[in-house]
Motif scaffolding. Structure first.
Motif, mmCIF file in Angstrom:
data_model
loop_
_atom_site.group_PDB
_atom_site.id
_atom_site.type_symbol
_atom_site.label_atom_id
_atom_site.label_comp_id
_atom_site.label_asym_id
_atom_site.label_seq_id
_atom_site.Cartn_x
_atom_site.Cartn_y
_atom_site.Cartn_z
ATOM 1 N N GLN A 133 -7.172 0.227 1.707
ATOM 2 C CA GLN A 133 -8.208 -0.546 2.399
ATOM 3 C C GLN A 133 -8.752 -1.672 1.508
ATOM 4 O O GLN A 133 -9.051 -2.765 1.994
ATOM 5 C CB GLN A 133 -9.353 0.384 2.830
ATOM 6 C CG GLN A 133 -8.997 1.264 4.027
ATOM 7 C CD GLN A 133 -8.616 0.423 5.240
ATOM 8 O OE1 GLN A 133 -9.346 -0.450 5.681
ATOM 9 N NE2 GLN A 133 -7.414 0.679 5.790
ATOM 10 N N ARG A 134 -8.881 -1.387 0.237
ATOM 11 C CA ARG A 134 -9.365 -2.425 -0.689
ATOM 12 C C ARG A 134 -8.382 -3.587 -0.740
ATOM 13 O O ARG A 134 -8.769 -4.756 -0.740
ATOM 14 C CB ARG A 134 -9.546 -1.848 -2.093
ATOM 15 C CG ARG A 134 -10.779 -0.966 -2.216
ATOM 16 C CD ARG A 134 -10.916 -0.371 -3.597
ATOM 17 N NE ARG A 134 -11.292 -1.377 -4.606
ATOM 18 C CZ ARG A 134 -11.515 -1.072 -5.876
ATOM 19 N NH1 ARG A 134 -11.390 0.177 -6.289
ATOM 20 N NH2 ARG A 134 -11.851 -2.014 -6.731
ATOM 21 N N LEU B 120 -3.212 1.594 8.678
ATOM 22 C CA LEU B 120 -3.588 0.352 7.971
ATOM 23 C C LEU B 120 -3.642 -0.805 8.975
ATOM 24 O O LEU B 120 -4.563 -1.630 8.957
ATOM 25 C CB LEU B 120 -2.581 0.051 6.865
ATOM 26 C CG LEU B 120 -2.917 -1.137 5.968
ATOM 27 C CD1 LEU B 120 -3.947 -0.737 4.909
ATOM 28 C CD2 LEU B 120 -1.675 -1.665 5.258
ATOM 29 N N THR C 296 0.824 -1.217 0.000
ATOM 30 C CA THR C 296 0.000 0.000 0.000
ATOM 31 C C THR C 296 0.853 1.260 0.000
ATOM 32 O O THR C 296 0.339 2.358 0.168
ATOM 33 C CB THR C 296 -0.919 0.013 1.249
ATOM 34 O OG1 THR C 296 -0.081 -0.015 2.424
ATOM 35 C CG2 THR C 296 -1.841 -1.188 1.272
ATOM 36 N N LEU D 248 -6.223 -4.361 1.616
ATOM 37 C CA LEU D 248 -6.245 -5.038 2.916
ATOM 38 C C LEU D 248 -7.443 -5.978 3.005
ATOM 39 O O LEU D 248 -7.340 -7.103 3.517
ATOM 40 C CB LEU D 248 -6.301 -3.998 4.046
ATOM 41 C CG LEU D 248 -6.197 -4.561 5.459
ATOM 42 C CD1 LEU D 248 -4.853 -5.244 5.670
ATOM 43 C CD2 LEU D 248 -6.402 -3.470 6.506
ATOM 44 N N THR D 249 -8.567 -5.522 2.470
ATOM 45 C CA THR D 249 -9.771 -6.368 2.476
ATOM 46 C C THR D 249 -9.513 -7.674 1.705
ATOM 47 O O THR D 249 -9.905 -8.759 2.136
ATOM 48 C CB THR D 249 -10.950 -5.597 1.834
ATOM 49 O OG1 THR D 249 -11.171 -4.423 2.602
ATOM 50 C CG2 THR D 249 -12.210 -6.444 1.795
ATOM 51 N N SER E 87 -6.637 -0.629 11.196
ATOM 52 C CA SER E 87 -7.926 -0.860 10.523
ATOM 53 C C SER E 87 -8.283 -2.339 10.399
ATOM 54 O O SER E 87 -9.419 -2.680 10.066
ATOM 55 C CB SER E 87 -7.914 -0.218 9.133
ATOM 56 O OG SER E 87 -7.019 -0.909 8.295
ATOM 57 N N TRP F 90 -5.471 5.939 0.637
ATOM 58 C CA TRP F 90 -6.071 5.224 1.771
ATOM 59 C C TRP F 90 -7.157 4.247 1.318
ATOM 60 O O TRP F 90 -7.178 3.090 1.747
ATOM 61 C CB TRP F 90 -6.654 6.245 2.760
ATOM 62 C CG TRP F 90 -7.550 5.646 3.800
ATOM 63 C CD1 TRP F 90 -8.916 5.681 3.840
ATOM 64 C CD2 TRP F 90 -7.146 4.864 4.917
ATOM 65 N NE1 TRP F 90 -9.384 4.990 4.922
ATOM 66 C CE2 TRP F 90 -8.307 4.463 5.619
ATOM 67 C CE3 TRP F 90 -5.904 4.451 5.416
ATOM 68 C CZ2 TRP F 90 -8.282 3.691 6.763
ATOM 69 C CZ3 TRP F 90 -5.889 3.683 6.572
ATOM 70 C CH2 TRP F 90 -7.058 3.308 7.225
ATOM 71 N N GLU F 91 -7.997 4.738 0.437
ATOM 72 C CA GLU F 91 -9.122 3.898 -0.016
ATOM 73 C C GLU F 91 -8.611 2.636 -0.719
ATOM 74 O O GLU F 91 -9.079 1.523 -0.469
ATOM 75 C CB GLU F 91 -10.024 4.704 -0.950
ATOM 76 C CG GLU F 91 -11.300 3.971 -1.315
ATOM 77 C CD GLU F 91 -12.102 4.711 -2.389
ATOM 78 O OE1 GLU F 91 -13.037 4.083 -2.931
ATOM 79 O OE2 GLU F 91 -11.787 5.867 -2.694
#
Lengths: 225, 298
Positions: free
Chosen positions: A173-174, A198, A164, A176-177, A201, A169-170
């Motif tokens: 997060q994607r 990160l 990342t 990380l998901t 989250s 940030w967005e």
């Protein structure tokens, strides 16, 4: 999955890792943090068999890496998915061809795996860019492409080096998901990052631990997330 | 996967994909092997022509001789008859025929033109002699001629045929060395080209290894690419050289001296072997270079 016992590594006289001892269980999720130059990439390279420790012992996928033959290393690398910060794509191949590359080099029939390939493209939301070339896509898309390529061989472990680092940030997060989803499927995740937001989250989504690397020493930082 | 050279012909698209289609050495490899093939075809053509020439001097001219009679006009006919008699009764002589004035004029025509009358020239009388496979006892024949026809001299062309034959043999050796050097240079170019390609694509090789590619897989991809480039270059070079050879002027059999520099008959098959030889040598040379490079870079 990974077992380090007093493992050390140095480039010439410069010691990078010293007496690192740590166990990473199969199916676990680990963040690897530490300041720049602490040796995160070196440790990850040892985990995906690009480097071998100068001292101590390292076991990956249950095998002692010392004395592995080239063929054994090749076979083990097929069980480890690697995501680099700079992705390392073959720029003359399309997105679809890059994702299929691990199948290709392993001598597997692409046609037999086409459904899996298309599913992966959907999973990383890259189906609409499948015929584009790596230089035509954004940083976030490149990281998702790298992740898709890392998992196409259904590896036991995913090693990601600052995936990342170059995305917002967005997008972080994607990614990380996606990694959390893989971990829930039983994959061991080792993710190097210096992004504390990160790390925070992920709390409550999967059990994860934070490994801190500082001055050549690895320690478990804080509580289990 | 095996290292079957047939994969070069049948194609191995999977390994071929991983090598970028263009590289610094693409043009160089094709051009260099094309130039080498062009030179090799010429050397081969020259070698075959020299071989034919040597055969001509050895086989055809070795079975001919000339007797020249220089005598006063009143004695010319008698000495000619005497010489014919000696020749026709000598073992190893198949035939002996007096060269008529028209034939002698035809021999002189390239140097003196066609407006001369033989009668105005004090020409010696020539006798064309055809020899058997074992030939006559030349020393004995010369002694007999000297006794029967003092103005006759026997010339079996050995004094100038021998050095030409030696020169032809040396030339054939030089051509063979040239062909070997051409092949060697081609192989050196291939090694450099393969190493260049591998060095230029080091990041791709690293990536492929991390993705679980065996070195044999990576080597095969580069070997195939280099071999195809070299073979296509050699094919183009061969075709161009053959077109040039084909355009060589045809040699009239009447001149006899030159037997034709162009390829003749089944000789046209030999140049086809040049690209095949390039393909085979490139395959094995680049394979060794690639495996060595990957081994040392591991």
């Amino acid at each position: 999955m990974i077992s380090l016992k007093n493992a050390g590594f140095s480039y010439g006289s410069r010691a990078i890792l010293e007496n690192v001892t740590q166990e990473l269980a199969a199916g676990s999720f680990h963040f690897l943090t530490g300041p720049s130059g602490a040796g995160k990439t070196t440790l990850l390279k040892m985990c995906y068999l690009s480097l071998t420790p100068n001292s101590g012992a390292l076991e990956v996928l249950g095998q002692d890496v010392a004395g592995l033959t080239r063929e054994q290393i090749t076979q083990m690398r097929r069980r480890i998915g690697v995501v680099h910060q700079d992705c390392q794509f073959l720029n003359h191949l399309t997105i679809r061809q890059n994702i299929a590359l691990p199948l290709l080099v392993a001598g597997k029939n692409i046609e037999d795996n086409m459904e899996n390939l298309e599913d992966l493209l959907d999973w990383v939301d890259m189906a609409h860019r499948a015929d584009a070339f790596p230089e035509e896509i954004s940083g976030g898309e490149r990281q998702r492409l790298a992740l898709a390529r890392a998992v196409i061989m259904d590896p036991d472990m995913i090693v990601a080096d600052e995936p990342t680092g170059n995305v917002d940030w967005e997008m972080g997060q994607r990614l990380l998901t996606l990694l959390v989803e893989l971990n829930k499927m039983g994959k061991t995740i080792l993710l190097a990052t210096h992004d504390l937001n990160l790390i925070r989250s992920v709390k409550g989504r999967v059990p994860a631990s934070v490994l801190r690397l500082k001055e050549g020493q690895l320690s478990l930082a804080g509580a289990q997330l | 996967m095996s290292w079957n050279p047939l994969t070069l012909l049948l194609g191995d698209a999977s390994s071929d994909q991983v090598v970028p289609p263009k590289g610094r050495s693409t043009w160089l490899t094709g051009f260099a092997s094309g130039a080498m093939a062009f030179i090799a075809v010429f050397a081969l053509t020259l070698s075959l022509a020299v071989g034919r020439l040597a055969d001509y001097w050895t086989l055809d001219l070795a079975r001919t001789a000339t007797v020249q009679i220089v005598a006063e006009e009143g004695e010319m006919a008698a000495q000619t008859q005497a010489a014919l008699q000696v020749l026709r009764t000598s073992p190893g002589v198949v035939s002996a025929e007096v060269l008529n004035p028209e034939a002698q004029l035809a021999l002189l025509k390239p140097w003196l033109g066609s407006n001369l009358s033989v009668a105005t020239l004090p020409l010696p009388q020539l006798i064309e002699v055809r020899l058997g496979p074992d030939g006559p006892d030349v020393e004995s024949l010369k002694l007999r001629l000297a006794a029967e026809a003092p103005g006759a001299s026997f010339d079996d062309q050995n004094y100038w045929r021998t050095p030409i034959l030696e020169a032809a043999e040396r030339l054939k050796l030089m051509v063979a060395i040239s062909l070997a050097l051409t092949l060697l240079v081609t192989m050196i170019i291939v090694v450099i080209s393969a190493q260049n390609a591998l060095t230029a694509n080091q990041s791709i090789i690293r990536t492929l290894r991390l993705l679980g590619a065996r070195d044999s897989y990576i080597a095969r991809a580069f070997v195939r690419r280099v071999t195809l480039r070299a073979t296509i270059g050699a094919l183009v070079g061969m075709v161009l050289a053959m077109l040039v050879v084909f355009s060589f002027p045809a040699t009239s059999s009447e001149t006899g001296l030159l037997v034709g520099l162009s390829l003749q008959g089944a000789d046209w098959v030999y140049p086809l072997l040049v690209p095949l030889l390039v393909a085979i040598s490139t395959f094995f040379t680049s394979r060794i270079a690639a495996r060595y490079h990957l081994h040392t870079e591991a």
